[in-house]
Design a protein around this motif. Structure first.
Motif, short mmCIF file in Angstrom:
data_model
loop_
_atom_site.label_atom_id
_atom_site.label_comp_id
_atom_site.label_asym_id
_atom_site.label_seq_id
_atom_site.Cartn_x
_atom_site.Cartn_y
_atom_site.Cartn_z
N ASN A 30 -13.74 -48.67 9.93
CA ASN A 30 -12.70 -47.69 9.66
C ASN A 30 -11.73 -48.17 8.59
O ASN A 30 -10.63 -47.62 8.44
N LEU A 31 -12.15 -49.19 7.81
CA LEU A 31 -11.36 -49.59 6.64
C LEU A 31 -11.59 -48.62 5.49
O LEU A 31 -11.00 -48.78 4.43
N SER A 32 -12.43 -47.64 5.70
CA SER A 32 -12.50 -46.51 4.78
C SER A 32 -11.17 -45.77 4.79
O SER A 32 -10.83 -45.06 3.85
N ASN A 33 -10.41 -45.95 5.87
CA ASN A 33 -9.03 -45.45 5.96
C ASN A 33 -8.08 -46.64 5.77
O ASN A 33 -7.28 -46.98 6.64
N GLN A 34 -8.19 -47.27 4.61
CA GLN A 34 -7.41 -48.48 4.34
C GLN A 34 -5.91 -48.21 4.31
O GLN A 34 -5.10 -49.06 4.72
#
Length: 448
Positions: free
Chosen positions: A353-357
């Motif tokens: 969920n680091l796509s939502n950094q």
């Protein structure tokens, strides 16, 4: 500038811990570096490069109102954590372990051919790669951030979890949780800006070493876990300044180095000795599969991380800009110093969920499965305040980063000189034995 890593306890940013909100507490006692109000009207002058300060158009009141809104979003999520969230992380753990065990079992037969191909090798390598990605991104990274400490499960806790990475958890938590997340994108403070290896902002000093960074970048991606381990240890800085270190600093470095080497030996024994030996005559294929899975995991984690930190439109900040920084300013710095990756649910899970950094940098200890649910609120808040919400597809973000790495391998243009003429001038000094500041490698500062 400190010559050795500062291993004293640095108070992490307030979002790492249970906190009073803006409304409930006039002072953020858990992080004395941040205050609710900046007092007198604070100014946000242009950067040294002449570019405008990205929060220069906001007043003190607007900045602190942003902080209040973000505190409210955080409080709402953190107060609603429960069984559904706990079930999510336990499901991920079960999936990861099942995938790893099944893949390793397949690889025991990795050399067996069926109609000219080795299905166990390919399926086992793919499955083990996915298992390592899940363990690294959605589990290790997030558990070590303390995202699941609220469950009070000693097996899923930031103080006990050990991940399948070369860097010992404790060392990584210091350099990442405490230093990077506190000083996000502050030049001279956040050594995650290029990891001391890459020049990713034109306000960073150029050196001849950077000419090779398009290659360094690719090599670093393949062996990313070892680069991170060396970075967490501040290996280069310590070795360069060894004669200037105190006996205590030397002892600390040696202890940390021993811890790191012990971790690496444990990993290598598992992946490159024990598992291949269990495969008997298929030793070589299993060894190759394990090596390949580690490379895939390293390249993937590197790609996700660089896409969240270095694409176009990501802002950096001057060191003196955080003197007296308020909570609202800290929040804005996190939003403008990060970028998101758009994509389907599977991408979010595999990226930890680091796509939502952006959301992660705002709330590092918020359960990762909640980032996607709050992202519309964060985007709306930023748009209402004329702050750019950086987001784009994975390939687009990765392309932008590599283009930046190639472009910044060369120095900035100087008055009356092209970038190539600056390079030729520095090379000429080296050939004449003159050297100069731009031919030397410098240890980054970790001073707090």
């Amino acid at each position: 500038m400190t010559l050795a890593p500062d291993r004293t306890s640095i108070s992490p940013t307030a979002p790492h811990v249970s906190e009073p909100t803006h409304v409930a507490a006039p002072h953020h006692t858990l992080n004395t570096r941040l205050s609710v109000s900046g007092g007198a009207e604070r100014t946000h002058p242009p950067k040294k490069s002449g570019e405008p300060n990205p929060m220069g158009h906001l007043t003190n009141e607007q900045i602190e109102q942003i902080g209040i809104e973000l505190d409210a979003i955080r409080a709402e999520v953190m107060n609603s954590r429960g069984a559904k969230d706990a079930a999510y992380v336990r499901r991920i753990i079960k999936t990861q372990r099942t995938l790893e065990i099944g893949s390793r079992a397949l690889l025991l037969f990795s050399g067996v051919k069926v109609k000219g191909v080795r299905p166990a090798f390919w399926l086992g390598t793919a499955g083990l790669s996915l298992a390592k990605i899940l363990e690294n991104m959605e589990l290790g990274h997030n558990i070590l951030h303390g995202q699941w400490d609220w469950m009070r499960d000693p097996k899923i806790h930031s103080s006990t979890w050990d991940w399948d990475m070369a860097s010992p958890a404790r060392q990584w938590q210091h350099s990442h949780n405490q230093l990077h997340h506190t000083y996000t994108n502050v030049l001279g403070k956040d050594t995650d800006l290029g990891y001391g290896l890459l020049r990713v902002d034109k306000d960073q000093q150029w050196e001849l070493f950077h000419l090779g960074q398009p290659i360094w970048h690719l090599v670093n991606a393949m062996f990313f876990e070892y680069g991170i381990a060396a970075y967490d240890l501040e290996l280069r800085g310590n070795l360069q300044n060894w004669d200037q270190l105190s006996d205590e600093d030397k002892a600390t470095f040696k202890a940390n180095l021993h811890e790191m080497l012990t971790k690496i030996r444990k990993q290598c024994t598992k992946d490159y000795v024990v598992h291949p030996l269990l495969s008997g005559p298929n030793f070589g294929w299993t060894l190759l599969a394990n090596f390949s899975a580690n490379i895939v995991r390293n390249v993937w984690s590197n790609t996700v991380i660089i896409c969240g930190h270095f694409p176009d439109d990501i802002q950096t900040f001057e060191t003196d800009s955080i003197d007296g920084e308020t909570r609202g300013e800290w929040y804005i710095r996190q939003m403008l110093g990060s970028g998101n990756i758009s994509g389907p649910t599977l991408l979010h899970i595999l990226s930890g969920n680091l796509s939502n950094q952006i959301e992660h940098h705002l709330f590092p200890d918020m359960p990762s499965n909640r980032y996607e649910t709050i992202s519309p609120q964060i985007r709306d808040l930023m748009q209402r305040n004329d702050l750019h919400y950086t987001s784009g597809p994975l390939l687009k973000q990765a392309y932008q980063v590599y283009r930046k790495v190639c472009r910044l391998a060369l120095p900035n243009e100087e008055p009356g000189r092209t970038r190539w003429s600056v390079v030729r001038g520095e090379l000429g000094k080296v050939l004449k034995g003159q050297g100069g500041a731009r031919t030397k490698r410098h240890a980054p500062s970790t001073a707090s």
